[in-house]
Scaffold this motif. Sequence first.
Motif, PDB file in Angstrom:
ATOM      1  N   GLY A  48      28.392  29.809  36.228  1.00  0.00           N
ATOM      2  CA  GLY A  48      29.438  30.741  36.347  1.00  0.00           C
ATOM      3  C   GLY A  48      28.940  31.966  37.387  1.00  0.00           C
ATOM      4  O   GLY A  48      27.886  31.681  37.892  1.00  0.00           O
ATOM      5  N   ALA A  49      29.657  33.044  37.483  1.00  0.00           N
ATOM      6  CA  ALA A  49      29.339  34.056  38.347  1.00  0.00           C
ATOM      7  C   ALA A  49      27.775  34.516  38.084  1.00  0.00           C
ATOM      8  O   ALA A  49      27.354  34.667  38.907  1.00  0.00           O
ATOM      9  CB  ALA A  49      30.490  35.016  38.316  1.00  0.00           C
ATOM     10  N   SER A  88      41.933  31.326  37.716  1.00  0.00           N
ATOM     11  CA  SER A  88      41.507  32.562  38.363  1.00  0.00           C
ATOM     12  C   SER A  88      40.824  33.384  37.102  1.00  0.00           C
ATOM     13  O   SER A  88      39.904  34.182  37.337  1.00  0.00           O
ATOM     14  CB  SER A  88      42.815  33.149  38.467  1.00  0.00           C
ATOM     15  N   ARG A  89      41.267  33.442  36.104  1.00  0.00           N
ATOM     16  CA  ARG A  89      40.809  34.314  34.912  1.00  0.00           C
ATOM     17  C   ARG A  89      40.545  35.720  35.371  1.00  0.00           C
ATOM     18  O   ARG A  89      41.477  36.554  35.397  1.00  0.00           O
ATOM     19  CB  ARG A  89      39.638  33.750  34.124  1.00  0.00           C
ATOM     20  N   GLY A  90      39.357  36.035  35.746  1.00  0.00           N
ATOM     21  CA  GLY A  90      39.100  37.345  36.363  1.00  0.00           C
ATOM     22  C   GLY A  90      39.336  37.294  37.882  1.00  0.00           C
ATOM     23  O   GLY A  90      39.475  36.053  38.676  1.00  0.00           O
ATOM     24  N   LYS A  91      40.112  38.240  38.308  1.00  0.00           N
ATOM     25  CA  LYS A  91      40.572  38.269  39.794  1.00  0.00           C
ATOM     26  C   LYS A  91      39.966  39.287  40.663  1.00  0.00           C
ATOM     27  O   LYS A  91      40.535  39.532  41.794  1.00  0.00           O
ATOM     28  CB  LYS A  91      42.040  38.071  39.846  1.00  0.00           C
ATOM     29  N   ILE A 116      36.973  42.236  42.196  1.00  0.00           N
ATOM     30  CA  ILE A 116      35.634  42.283  42.140  1.00  0.00           C
ATOM     31  C   ILE A 116      35.404  43.995  42.475  1.00  0.00           C
ATOM     32  O   ILE A 116      36.165  44.319  43.396  1.00  0.00           O
ATOM     33  CB  ILE A 116      35.043  41.544  43.345  1.00  0.00           C
ATOM     34  N   THR A 133      30.000  45.998  42.502  1.00  0.00           N
ATOM     35  CA  THR A 133      29.609  44.512  42.578  1.00  0.00           C
ATOM     36  C   THR A 133      29.786  43.850  44.208  1.00  0.00           C
ATOM     37  O   THR A 133      28.682  43.090  44.496  1.00  0.00           O
ATOM     38  CB  THR A 133      30.498  43.619  41.883  1.00  0.00           C
ATOM     39  N   PRO A 153      40.331  35.431  43.332  1.00  0.00           N
ATOM     40  CA  PRO A 153      40.313  34.836  41.937  1.00  0.00           C
ATOM     41  C   PRO A 153      38.946  34.099  41.724  1.00  0.00           C
ATOM     42  O   PRO A 153      38.238  34.136  42.668  1.00  0.00           O
ATOM     43  CB  PRO A 153      41.345  33.858  42.224  1.00  0.00           C
ATOM     44  N   GLN A 154      38.694  34.025  40.274  1.00  0.00           N
ATOM     45  CA  GLN A 154      37.364  33.644  39.944  1.00  0.00           C
ATOM     46  C   GLN A 154      36.963  32.407  40.723  1.00  0.00           C
ATOM     47  O   GLN A 154      35.617  32.186  41.064  1.00  0.00           O
ATOM     48  CB  GLN A 154      37.359  33.590  38.582  1.00  0.00           C
ATOM     49  N   THR A 206      35.723  33.064  44.107  1.00  0.00           N
ATOM     50  CA  THR A 206      34.396  33.689  44.251  1.00  0.00           C
ATOM     51  C   THR A 206      33.227  32.836  43.827  1.00  0.00           C
ATOM     52  O   THR A 206      32.179  33.016  44.744  1.00  0.00           O
ATOM     53  CB  THR A 206      34.474  34.860  42.884  1.00  0.00           C
ATOM     54  N   GLU A 207      33.555  32.019  42.883  1.00  0.00           N
ATOM     55  CA  GLU A 207      32.530  31.192  42.631  1.00  0.00           C
ATOM     56  C   GLU A 207      32.232  30.308  43.591  1.00  0.00           C
ATOM     57  O   GLU A 207      30.881  29.592  43.768  1.00  0.00           O
ATOM     58  CB  GLU A 207      32.450  30.400  41.414  1.00  0.00           C
TER      59      GLU A 207
END
Length: 236
Positions: free
Chosen positions: A13-14, A43-46, A48, A52, A109-110, A113-114
């Motif tokens: 993951g991140a 998305s879960r976390g969206k 930053i 960060t 969205p996560q 990001t990843e």
Amino acid sequence: MSFDTDVLISGAGAAGLTLAIDLARRGVSFQLIEQNAQPFNGSRGKGIQPRTMEIFEDLSMVDRMAAAGGPYPSLCQYHPDGTHTMSLLTEADVFPIAAEPYAAPLMLPQFATEAVMRERLAELGHHPHFGTRLTGFEQDAHGVTARMEQETGEQVIRARFLVGTDGGRSFVRHTLAIDFPGEALGVRAIVADVRLEGLDRSAWHRFQLDMPATQVMICPLAGTDLFQLQAPVAME
């Protein structure tokens, strides 16, 4: 003493990707494994946060993050009488300064990001090994012997260090009996990425204001055609 790699990172993951990118640019050998067969696609976390963003700048990918995402929209709160009010989620008069070069959070969205992080890792010549599950490990005075399971069978490797970046239900943490202090909120919720028609994408919509048991929030996800739906689920 012979080692297959310096660092074994369990969880792509991140957090795991961040560590992998940093090790790669410093020339430290590692393996990044992930038990899931493919990247997480929700998305879960969206969001930053500004600090960060500074880390992403140091890792040479902040511009790509900014291009893939966007600013947070205004919040539109709907009242029972049919009226609504608009408000800003971030302060309008905050500007970058030398000590804080990024003034506001970025919505991304996560999964996006990843994806940017995997792209940066690939530039450095590495990639995560998906479908590879850590099944056990033993530590001695010199390093760690780790057992991993893949479709092709079990593999045993020696690493100087093992790092668990495998989330809240971390196999590494449970095996080492490391506590995960925190508080249970006593609530359940659903978070889903959905496609909707007829809903303004310039605002984050909040329905059933001041009614936590039935409140629904629908947020347009920057850089996509999706909305993130958040709603409570009754405890059973």
